[in-house]
Design an enzyme around this catalytic site. Structure first.
Site, PDB file in Angstrom:
ATOM      1  N   THR A 219       0.804  -1.219   0.000  1.00 60.52           N
ATOM      2  CA  THR A 219       0.000   0.000   0.000  1.00 60.52           C
ATOM      3  C   THR A 219       0.840   1.273   0.000  1.00 60.52           C
ATOM      4  O   THR A 219       1.968   1.291   0.479  1.00 60.52           O
ATOM      5  CB  THR A 219      -0.869  -0.032   1.265  1.00 60.52           C
ATOM      6  OG1 THR A 219      -1.578  -1.266   1.286  1.00 60.52           O
ATOM      7  CG2 THR A 219      -1.827   1.109   1.340  1.00 60.52           C
ATOM      8  N   HIS A 272      -0.168  -6.201   6.439  1.00 59.09           N
ATOM      9  CA  HIS A 272      -1.071  -7.320   6.221  1.00 59.09           C
ATOM     10  C   HIS A 272      -2.494  -6.886   6.524  1.00 59.09           C
ATOM     11  O   HIS A 272      -2.873  -6.654   7.667  1.00 59.09           O
ATOM     12  CB  HIS A 272      -0.675  -8.500   7.102  1.00 59.09           C
ATOM     13  CG  HIS A 272      -1.515  -9.725   6.880  1.00 59.09           C
ATOM     14  ND1 HIS A 272      -2.160 -10.378   7.897  1.00 59.09           N
ATOM     15  CD2 HIS A 272      -1.837 -10.381   5.726  1.00 59.09           C
ATOM     16  CE1 HIS A 272      -2.836 -11.402   7.402  1.00 59.09           C
ATOM     17  NE2 HIS A 272      -2.656 -11.431   6.088  1.00 59.09           N
TER      18      HIS A 272
END
Length: 359
Positions: A219, A272
């Protein structure tokens, strides 16, 4: 591999800067399906007689095992993005404008898993998620599982400003994008990603490679404080390689992938996704700040809790409403950069921080 088998994290990397908050401002923006009534964020003005805040922006390019061959490009990408956002702030733009600009820069860079360069799902397709949030009004917009959109962060902002909703998904998001004239992109899949996708044959392999080997991406995000005293956050991702079709991680979920509130600050998370969702990491960090912890102490406590409670690794950038900021991660590396008072700080490895004076 289960969601709790990523391994307990022991590394922490934190850096911070301090300043005082002196101003706040009120914005009003709303819309309906047929008619849009919108106040442009860049046209905000501080209350008369109140001094302007010193602007701050922090960006990240994802917390994971960044391989040496991508290290230089990752650092160049976050430095370019933080400069782009800082230019917006220096020209009197809003925090919302700044985080959108910074994240668009990262989405346009194929080094990162967002927009161009996004990883592929189990069917070899791109599915993109993004969120943007205004700390002044708590207005937020998010898109989930969008395809053929180069800058999902801008589509998320359009959801926030041009609809009565917070989140649109898949087909609905695509229909909305077409309705407002968002350009369609057909070049989001890079050749290196296509080749790497061929190397991993399952979701479990994708997760393991993402965090523990020299494959995968993660991300991107940004947080900012503008001269009017308002904070904002934005997060964008292509998810995890070989994820199931329709899988959604933390990135577009308010309170998990990002959160912004003028009363406390702004956060953008990375790592995660399933672990971050379980502990609502962004809101957890701000909760600790509400209890009086500094941005550094808050992010440290939150990442440690995630590691111990669900054995998940990740990172976050945090910015308080006073300008105190932190960049922390429990993965091998995270590319990050910040600008405050014409000084850029940046790093990649644990306990690493470089400083550059801007012209």
């Amino acid at each position: 591999m289960s969601q709790t088998s990523l391994g307990l994290c022991t590394q922490y990397y934190i850096t911070q800067q301090d300043s005082k908050r002196q101003a706040d401002n009120v914005k009003s923006a709303w819309s309906s399906e047929e008619q849009i009534i919108q106040k442009t964020c860049s046209q905000r003005r501080p209350e008369q007689g109140r001094p302007r805040m010193k602007t701050v922006i922090v960006v990240h390019g994802g917390a994971w095992a960044i391989p040496d061959e991508l290290a230089e490009a990752s650092m160049a990408g976050v430095k370019n993005a933080v400069r782009a956002g800082d230019t917006v702030l220096k020209n009197g733009g809003s925090a919302l404008d700044a985080v959108e600009k910074a994240v668009r820069s990262l989405e346009d860079d194929p080094t990162f898993d967002a927009g161009h360069g996004a990883v592929l799902n189990i069917n070899g397709e791109v599915e993109l998620d993004s969120i943007i949030m205004d700390g002044e009004t708590l207005a937020a917009g998010a898109v989930v599982c969008v395809r053929n959109i180069a800058n999902p962060v801008s589509l998320a902002r359009a959801v926030m400003e041009k609809t009565d909703h917070v989140m649109l998904t898949d087909r609905g998001a695509s229909m909305f994008a077409e309705r407002i004239g968002t350009p369609v992109a057909h070049d989001l899949v890079t050749e290196p990603e296509r080749k790497e996708w061929e190397h991993s044959k399952s979701y479990n392999d994708g997760v393991k490679m993402l965090f523990n080997k020299q494959w995968g991406h993660d991300t991107v995000g940004a947080v900012a404080l503008d001269s009017f005293g308002n904070v904002a956050c934005a997060t964008s991702t292509g998810g995890i390689r070989n994820k199931m079709v329709g899988r959604v991680g933390d990135s577009p979920i308010i309170g998990s992938g990002g959160y912004a509130d003028n009363r406390n600050g702004a956060v953008s998370c990375t790592g995660h996704g399933e672990s971050i969702l379980k502990v609502t990491l962004a809101r957890l960090i701000l909760f600790h700040m509400e209890q009086g912890k500094s941005s550094t102490a808050a992010v440290t406590a939150s990442l440690q809790y995630m590691c111990e409670r669900v054995r998940g690794c990740g990172g976050a950038i945090v910015l308080s409403s006073t300008g105190d900021w932190a960049a922390s991660f429990t993965t091998p590396r995270m590319a990050w950069a910040s600008i405050k008072e014409d000084v850029m700080h940046y790093g990649l490895n644990p306990k690493e921080e470089f400083t550059e004076m801007l012209q």
